[in-house]
Design a protein around this motif. Structure first.
Motif, short mmCIF file in Angstrom:
data_model
loop_
_atom_site.label_atom_id
_atom_site.label_comp_id
_atom_site.label_asym_id
_atom_site.label_seq_id
_atom_site.Cartn_x
_atom_site.Cartn_y
_atom_site.Cartn_z
N SER A 1 0.92 -1.21 0.00
CA SER A 1 0.02 0.07 0.05
C SER A 1 0.87 1.19 0.23
O SER A 1 1.79 1.18 0.88
N MET A 2 0.80 2.10 -0.94
CA MET A 2 1.47 3.23 -1.09
C MET A 2 0.83 4.17 0.12
O MET A 2 1.59 5.33 0.00
N SER A 3 -0.40 4.01 0.65
CA SER A 3 -0.75 5.07 1.60
C SER A 3 -0.36 4.68 3.01
O SER A 3 -1.10 5.20 3.99
N GLN A 4 0.44 3.52 2.98
CA GLN A 4 0.80 3.41 4.48
C GLN A 4 1.43 4.49 5.36
O GLN A 4 2.26 5.25 5.01
N GLY A 5 0.68 4.54 6.48
CA GLY A 5 1.42 5.70 7.32
C GLY A 5 0.97 7.24 7.11
O GLY A 5 1.28 7.93 7.69
N ILE A 6 0.00 7.27 6.13
CA ILE A 6 -0.61 8.66 5.73
C ILE A 6 -1.97 8.68 6.53
O ILE A 6 -2.89 7.81 6.02
N ALA A 7 -2.17 9.57 7.05
CA ALA A 7 -3.53 10.10 7.38
C ALA A 7 -4.62 10.40 6.50
O ALA A 7 -4.32 11.23 5.38
N LEU A 8 -5.93 9.80 6.36
CA LEU A 8 -6.80 10.02 5.87
C LEU A 8 -7.80 11.18 6.18
O LEU A 8 -8.17 10.96 7.39
N ARG A 9 -8.16 12.21 5.63
CA ARG A 9 -9.27 13.11 5.78
C ARG A 9 -10.53 12.77 5.53
O ARG A 9 -10.81 11.81 4.70
N GLU A 10 -11.72 12.93 6.49
CA GLU A 10 -12.79 12.51 6.28
C GLU A 10 -13.44 13.35 5.00
O GLU A 10 -13.08 14.76 4.90
N ILE A 11 -14.03 12.88 4.24
CA ILE A 11 -14.98 13.51 3.11
C ILE A 11 -16.09 14.20 3.66
O ILE A 11 -17.16 13.85 4.20
N GLU A 12 -16.01 15.64 3.59
CA GLU A 12 -17.02 16.47 3.66
C GLU A 12 -18.13 16.68 2.53
O GLU A 12 -17.69 16.89 1.68
N GLU A 13 -19.56 16.71 3.05
CA GLU A 13 -20.37 17.17 2.04
C GLU A 13 -21.14 18.44 2.58
O GLU A 13 -21.14 18.72 3.80
N HIS A 14 -21.54 19.17 1.66
CA HIS A 14 -22.10 20.42 1.78
C HIS A 14 -23.45 20.66 1.52
O HIS A 14 -24.17 19.76 0.86
N GLY A 15 -24.19 21.09 2.58
CA GLY A 15 -25.92 21.11 2.64
C GLY A 15 -26.23 22.43 1.82
O GLY A 15 -25.70 23.49 2.12
N HIS A 16 -27.27 22.27 1.17
CA HIS A 16 -27.63 23.25 0.28
C HIS A 16 -29.24 23.62 0.54
O HIS A 16 -29.65 24.46 0.12
N GLU A 17 -29.83 22.78 1.21
CA GLU A 17 -31.08 23.12 1.52
C GLU A 17 -31.61 23.47 2.99
O GLU A 17 -32.63 23.05 3.33
N GLY A 18 -30.64 24.04 3.74
CA GLY A 18 -30.98 24.49 5.08
C GLY A 18 -30.54 23.58 6.24
O GLY A 18 -30.55 24.01 7.23
N GLU A 19 -29.96 22.49 5.97
CA GLU A 19 -29.27 21.64 6.98
C GLU A 19 -28.14 22.30 7.20
O GLU A 19 -27.47 23.32 7.01
N GLU A 20 -27.36 21.59 7.97
CA GLU A 20 -25.88 22.08 8.64
C GLU A 20 -25.08 22.38 7.33
O GLU A 20 -25.17 21.70 6.28
N ALA A 21 -24.40 23.42 7.49
CA ALA A 21 -23.47 23.95 6.32
C ALA A 21 -22.76 22.98 5.96
O ALA A 21 -22.43 22.66 4.58
N GLU B 1 -20.74 9.96 6.24
CA GLU B 1 -20.56 8.72 7.30
C GLU B 1 -19.54 7.53 6.84
O GLU B 1 -19.99 7.45 5.46
N GLY B 2 -18.80 7.43 7.44
CA GLY B 2 -17.79 6.33 7.11
C GLY B 2 -16.89 6.74 5.79
O GLY B 2 -16.50 5.86 5.15
N GLY B 3 -16.86 7.90 5.40
CA GLY B 3 -16.41 8.41 4.17
C GLY B 3 -14.87 8.83 4.46
O GLY B 3 -14.74 10.03 4.92
N LYS B 4 -13.83 8.19 3.77
CA LYS B 4 -12.46 8.68 3.87
C LYS B 4 -12.05 9.07 2.34
O LYS B 4 -12.61 8.43 1.51
N ASP B 5 -11.48 10.32 2.51
CA ASP B 5 -11.24 10.79 1.13
C ASP B 5 -9.85 10.12 0.57
O ASP B 5 -8.85 10.20 1.23
N PRO B 6 -9.95 9.35 -0.49
CA PRO B 6 -8.75 8.84 -0.96
C PRO B 6 -8.03 9.64 -1.88
O PRO B 6 -6.83 9.15 -2.34
#
Length: 301
Positions: A105-125, A130-135
């Protein structure tokens, strides 16, 4: 070959033949083109490299072709990224056709960020998917250098006799990445805190590296609804956006609708370009151009 060499009385000739016998390049598979570039730069002529996914293909829906599985059955190693959705299933298939294949694995020892989604209809910004790691770790220069260091180590384990060459090439690659990082940092420094609009949220690591925010049209893997499109248009207007960036192979309809509404344009931004250091520079230039006023003296077309 060794026998023919030993039948000659000349020791020098034996060394020539022995060298030729050991010169067969490694056959390395990787998941995506940016990985292939790292292996090629570090291994040089000591490896032939094939990427499973080509530009324009979607890593989220990828399935290996029969010819790729046949080639993997004869390969020396598969360097997975270690973060892409298809890889776990891919490794199971590879084990079935080539149990002895070295998988690293080329990603050994590398921290992964969480995938953030943006809300456009009044929910949290913003919320974390859930469970999403950004590759997309290769789009952050610091993580890209860590990937290169892992590649040096993995190649040296396969061909220890070439480890010095790998170290030298790895150092040259490290400097190449740092030059690209310096270029991108200088280009984007005036725009820290700004938002750029993309279709698919593939550029979070890049945005984090340079103090930017990416705003994705796609929401949890789905195109925006008409109501969400209107909200995005309002956000893009408020941010003064002049470009909506879309990766090759993605549907441009939503991006075109937003670009038309804000008087902007749809522009390419390729996360899978093979030469990642150069691509980091190219992305920085493209995003800088989208931030610059159209009448700025040094604005790029």
């Amino acid at each position: 070959m060794k026998a023919s060499c030993l039948n000659t009385a000349a020791l020098a000739a034996w060394f020539v033949c022995a060298s030729a016998a050991g010169a067969a390049p490694l056959s390395i598979f990787v998941s995506i083109p940016p990985q292939a570039y790292l292996v090629e730069r570090i291994a040089g002529e000591d490896a032939t490299v094939q990427a499973l996914i080509q530009q324009g293909q979607d890593p989220h829906t990828f399935e290996a072709a029969p010819r790729q599985m046949a080639a993997l059955a004869k390969a020396d190693a598969y360097f997975e990224l270690g973060a892409l959705p298809f890889e776990a299933q891919m490794v199971e298939k590879i084990r079935a056709v080539n149990p002895a294949l070295r998988i690293e694995s080329m990603s050994q020892g590398i921290a992964l960020r969480e995938i953030e989604e943006h809300g456009h209809e009044g929910e949290e910004a913003h919320h974390v998917q859930e469970g999403g790691k950004d590759p997309h770790i290769w789009l952050d220069p610091a993580r890209l250098k860590a990937m290169a260091e892992n590649t040096v180590r993995m190649l040296a384990a396969l061909h220890p006799e070439h480890s010095a060459v790998y170290q030298t090439n790895g150092e040259a690659l490290r400097q190449e990445i740092e030059r690209a990082d310096a270029h991108a940092r200088a280009a984007l420094e005036p725009y820290k805190g700004e938002t750029f609009f993309v279709y698919h949220p593939a550029f979070g690591y890049f945005a984090d590296a340079y103090g930017l925010h990416q705003e994705a049209l796609e929401i949890e893997g789905k195109s925006p609804s008409p109501r969400e499109l209107q909200a995005i248009i309002a956000e893009a207007r408020a941010a003064g956006a002049k470009a909506i960036f879309v990766q090759p192979g993605f549907d441009t309809k939503s991006a075109e609708a937003i670009a038309s509404a804000i008087g902007g344009a749809v522009a390419p931004l390729d996360d899978l370009a093979r030469n990642t250091p150069q691509n980091i520079e190219n992305m920085a230039s493209s995003i800088k151009s989208a931030f610059e006023p159209k009448d700025a003296p040094n604005a790029q077309p």
